[in-house]
Write an enzyme that holds these catalytic residues in place. Structure first.
Site, PDB file in Angstrom:
ATOM      1  N   TYR A 129      39.258  32.462  40.283  1.00  0.00           N
ATOM      2  CA  TYR A 129      38.800  33.145  39.077  1.00  0.00           C
ATOM      3  C   TYR A 129      39.933  33.141  38.050  1.00  0.00           C
ATOM      4  O   TYR A 129      41.080  33.459  38.362  1.00  0.00           O
ATOM      5  CB  TYR A 129      38.383  34.589  39.360  1.00  0.00           C
ATOM      6  CG  TYR A 129      37.820  35.246  38.119  1.00  0.00           C
ATOM      7  CD1 TYR A 129      36.505  35.023  37.746  1.00  0.00           C
ATOM      8  CD2 TYR A 129      38.618  36.035  37.286  1.00  0.00           C
ATOM      9  CE1 TYR A 129      35.986  35.565  36.584  1.00  0.00           C
ATOM     10  CE2 TYR A 129      38.117  36.583  36.125  1.00  0.00           C
ATOM     11  CZ  TYR A 129      36.794  36.346  35.776  1.00  0.00           C
ATOM     12  OH  TYR A 129      36.299  36.875  34.607  1.00  0.00           O
ATOM     13  N   GLN A 191      30.128  39.308  37.730  1.00  0.00           N
ATOM     14  CA  GLN A 191      29.015  38.423  38.062  1.00  0.00           C
ATOM     15  C   GLN A 191      29.507  37.080  38.608  1.00  0.00           C
ATOM     16  O   GLN A 191      28.851  36.480  39.474  1.00  0.00           O
ATOM     17  CB  GLN A 191      28.097  38.222  36.849  1.00  0.00           C
ATOM     18  CG  GLN A 191      28.727  37.596  35.624  1.00  0.00           C
ATOM     19  CD  GLN A 191      29.364  38.631  34.692  1.00  0.00           C
ATOM     20  OE1 GLN A 191      29.711  39.724  35.102  1.00  0.00           O
ATOM     21  NE2 GLN A 191      29.514  38.264  33.427  1.00  0.00           N
ATOM     22  N   ASN A 214      40.120  41.747  35.290  1.00  0.00           N
ATOM     23  CA  ASN A 214      40.129  43.157  34.879  1.00  0.00           C
ATOM     24  C   ASN A 214      39.649  44.047  36.023  1.00  0.00           C
ATOM     25  O   ASN A 214      39.420  43.594  37.147  1.00  0.00           O
ATOM     26  CB  ASN A 214      39.282  43.347  33.613  1.00  0.00           C
ATOM     27  CG  ASN A 214      37.818  42.981  33.830  1.00  0.00           C
ATOM     28  OD1 ASN A 214      37.328  42.911  34.962  1.00  0.00           O
ATOM     29  ND2 ASN A 214      37.105  42.743  32.748  1.00  0.00           N
ATOM     30  N   SER A 237      50.690  44.903  36.383  1.00  0.00           N
ATOM     31  CA  SER A 237      51.980  44.272  36.618  1.00  0.00           C
ATOM     32  C   SER A 237      53.108  45.308  36.636  1.00  0.00           C
ATOM     33  O   SER A 237      52.990  46.388  36.052  1.00  0.00           O
ATOM     34  CB  SER A 237      52.249  43.241  35.527  1.00  0.00           C
ATOM     35  OG  SER A 237      53.394  42.493  35.834  1.00  0.00           O
ATOM     36  N   HIS A 262      52.352  43.484  29.329  1.00  0.00           N
ATOM     37  CA  HIS A 262      51.084  43.026  29.904  1.00  0.00           C
ATOM     38  C   HIS A 262      49.921  43.925  29.494  1.00  0.00           C
ATOM     39  O   HIS A 262      48.898  43.459  29.011  1.00  0.00           O
ATOM     40  CB  HIS A 262      51.176  42.958  31.425  1.00  0.00           C
ATOM     41  CG  HIS A 262      51.656  41.632  31.920  1.00  0.00           C
ATOM     42  ND1 HIS A 262      50.903  40.486  31.820  1.00  0.00           N
ATOM     43  CD2 HIS A 262      52.810  41.264  32.525  1.00  0.00           C
ATOM     44  CE1 HIS A 262      51.570  39.467  32.346  1.00  0.00           C
ATOM     45  NE2 HIS A 262      52.737  39.917  32.773  1.00  0.00           N
ATOM     46  N   GLU A 327      56.415  44.763  42.546  1.00  0.00           N
ATOM     47  CA  GLU A 327      55.926  43.391  42.467  1.00  0.00           C
ATOM     48  C   GLU A 327      57.079  42.430  42.157  1.00  0.00           C
ATOM     49  O   GLU A 327      57.265  41.420  42.832  1.00  0.00           O
ATOM     50  CB  GLU A 327      54.855  43.309  41.374  1.00  0.00           C
ATOM     51  CG  GLU A 327      54.301  41.929  41.132  1.00  0.00           C
ATOM     52  CD  GLU A 327      53.385  41.875  39.914  1.00  0.00           C
ATOM     53  OE1 GLU A 327      52.624  40.899  39.802  1.00  0.00           O
ATOM     54  OE2 GLU A 327      53.432  42.800  39.070  1.00  0.00           O
ATOM     55  N   HIS A 328      57.828  42.723  41.097  1.00  0.00           N
ATOM     56  CA  HIS A 328      59.002  41.928  40.728  1.00  0.00           C
ATOM     57  C   HIS A 328      60.238  42.808  40.840  1.00  0.00           C
ATOM     58  O   HIS A 328      60.253  43.928  40.324  1.00  0.00           O
ATOM     59  CB  HIS A 328      58.907  41.434  39.276  1.00  0.00           C
ATOM     60  CG  HIS A 328      57.643  40.687  38.969  1.00  0.00           C
ATOM     61  ND1 HIS A 328      56.578  41.283  38.318  1.00  0.00           N
ATOM     62  CD2 HIS A 328      57.270  39.415  39.217  1.00  0.00           C
ATOM     63  CE1 HIS A 328      55.603  40.395  38.174  1.00  0.00           C
ATOM     64  NE2 HIS A 328      55.996  39.261  38.703  1.00  0.00           N
ATOM     65  N   ASP A 361      57.403  33.522  36.684  1.00  0.00           N
ATOM     66  CA  ASP A 361      56.024  33.510  36.181  1.00  0.00           C
ATOM     67  C   ASP A 361      55.549  32.100  35.870  1.00  0.00           C
ATOM     68  O   ASP A 361      54.380  31.775  36.066  1.00  0.00           O
ATOM     69  CB  ASP A 361      55.915  34.354  34.908  1.00  0.00           C
ATOM     70  CG  ASP A 361      55.575  35.797  35.197  1.00  0.00           C
ATOM     71  OD1 ASP A 361      55.299  36.119  36.364  1.00  0.00           O
ATOM     72  OD2 ASP A 361      55.573  36.611  34.253  1.00  0.00           O
ATOM     73  N   GLU A 415      38.663  47.090  83.727  1.00  0.00           N
ATOM     74  CA  GLU A 415      37.942  47.446  82.500  1.00  0.00           C
ATOM     75  C   GLU A 415      36.432  47.522  82.724  1.00  0.00           C
ATOM     76  O   GLU A 415      35.667  47.631  81.770  1.00  0.00           O
ATOM     77  CB  GLU A 415      38.265  46.407  81.408  1.00  0.00           C
ATOM     78  CG  GLU A 415      39.720  46.434  80.969  1.00  0.00           C
ATOM     79  CD  GLU A 415      40.012  45.540  79.778  1.00  0.00           C
ATOM     80  OE1 GLU A 415      39.128  44.748  79.378  1.00  0.00           O
ATOM     81  OE2 GLU A 415      41.121  45.661  79.225  1.00  0.00           O
TER      82      GLU A 415
END
Length: 429
Positions: A129, A191, A214, A237, A262, A327-328, A361, A415
């Site tokens: 995506y 969708q 998003n 981010s 961002h 993250e960074h 990046d 068992e």
């Protein structure tokens, strides 16, 4: 930027504040996302094209949902030749880095006739995506597609929203073509996630969905997990910089803002042992904010999730960095490699004053799809591993099984799984 002295209380308050940014905190959107998912699952193309018309204002149908070769050629004519050259250079670095992550099948045979092994198989079909909206992100195309390509995925499909004229960003198309995407579909949002997860008349069901988006896209990916695999439910981010008195305040300020721009939910944090550096970075941030194009976003993200934390020692800074699990993580200290050895939790680590976060990046080669919201404590960067399966291989001869068959029968009987025990026992009656 606000300057805060590190204490157990201030650390806990900051951690609690950062966690508010997680997609798991946005339950109010879940019902709307679920409606979209159910609608596309049941009505397939019909629902998919209705949502595309409603949200993207584009007339998309089964006849034009696939990007054509002519559209790709047109995109090449619209993309700056210098940018195309940069994309190709970046691709070389990304490919070379991810090729080192390849895993191979292995088999271990013993004299008694037993063979154990692991068969590595690439996923058959992966969906990538790519967001549309206000900006194009060709770097995300490269980072999500190339590890799948290196892994040997048979078919890579991409979904990205069109504009109102049914067009896709030229840079997105060019990046997709250069990276090796097989088919591109003009659909976006929750969708598109539903279409790739369940399949429609036009879009095939995939085995795994990767790529940013998003809050609707993030929640849709979370909801379809199980029908398909996903990379992660990514949050906003974030960057964390550990710096001492040797750091250049101008560089540190610039790097903090590189992530703060961002969106309003982005997090930018400096932890430093130098109060002098803390003040200088804060002042320099104010100077840069006035000069940069995304001033409003920068001001909001810094107000919400921007901190300069003063620590009493480098060890305290490292401890808090491990708790935040950013993250960074940039390390700008006298001996950054020594500090790096003590870091347990980070998506990607950048060492030294010339290893600015945007290097990762766009260009260096390691993947920029990274764990956020503290998930670096248990998640890794997107890699070739995300696009393969590992299947166990077991082969025993009678001679290998005979000395241990009673042990297996005893285990199964303990068992109360007598059919398990019998499956072994009958071979030696």
């Amino acid at each position: 930027m606000r300057i805060v002295k590190l204490t157990p209380e201030s650390k806990n308050n900051i951690l609690e504040n950062l966690l508010k940014r997680s997609p798991n905190s946005y339950g109010k959107f879940e019902s709307a996302v679920n409606d979209i998912l159910i609608n596309v699952k049941t009505r397939k193309d019909e629902a998919l094209f209705e949502y595309t018309k409603n949200f993207d204002k584009a007339d998309i149908n089964a006849g034009n949902v696939v990007v054509t070769q002519e559209e790709i050629e047109e995109a090449y004519s619209l993309v700056d030749k210098d940018l195309l050259d940069v994309i190709r250079k970046a691709l070389v670095n990304i490919k070379e880095y991810h090729e080192k992550q390849r895993q191979y099948s292995w088999f271990d045979s013993k004299p008694d006739g037993s063979i154990l092994g692991q068969k590595v198989t690439a996923l058959a079909r992966v969906g990538v995506y790519v967001p549309g909206g206000k900006a194009a992100y060709p770097s995300s195309v490269l980072m999500n597609v190339m590890p799948a390509k290196v892994a040997g995925v048979e078919q890579i499909v991409m979904c990205t929203p069109p504009d109102k004229d049914g067009k896709v960003y030229p840079t997105t198309l060019v990046a997709a073509k250069e990276a090796g995407v097989d088919v591109i579909y003009k659909v976006g949002g929750a969708q598109a996630i539903a279409a790739m997860a369940y399949g429609t008349e036009s879009i095939p069901k995939v085995d795994k969905i990767v790529g940013p988006g998003n809050i609707y896209v993030a929640l849709a990916k979370k909801a379809v997990f199980g029908y398909v695999s996903i990379d992660s439910v990514a949050g906003p981010s974030e960057i964390l910089v550990i710096a001492d008195e040797t750091a250049n305040p101008k560089y540190v300020a610039a790097d903090l803002l590189s992530q703060a721009e961002h969106d309003e939910m982005a997090s930018a944090i400096l932890i430093t042992t130098s109060e002098k550096l803390a003040k200088e970075v804060s002042e320099q941030v104010d100077v840069f904010v006035e000069q940069l194009s995304r001033k409003a976003i920068l001001e909001k993200s810094l107000e919400n999730y921007g901190y300069i934390l003063t620590a009493s020692s480098l060890n305290e800074a490292i401890e808090v960095a491990n708790d935040i699990a950013s993250e960074h993580l940039e390390i700008v200290t006298k001996d950054p490699f020594n500090v790096m050895t003590k870091i347990k939790n980070a998506g990607a680590i950048f060492l030294g004053e010339y290893s600015s976060e945007p290097l990762g990046d766009y260009f260096a080669g390691p993947n920029h799809v990274l764990p956020t919201n503290g998930t670096a404590k248990f998640f890794s960067a997107l890699s070739v591993d995300d696009f393969i399966k590992k299947t166990s291989i077991i082969s025993y001869s009678r001679e290998a099984l005979e000395p241990i068959h009673k042990d297996i029968e005893k285990f199964a009987t303990a068992e109360q799984l007598t059919a398990h025990a019998n499956s072994i026992k009958v071979r030696f009656e």
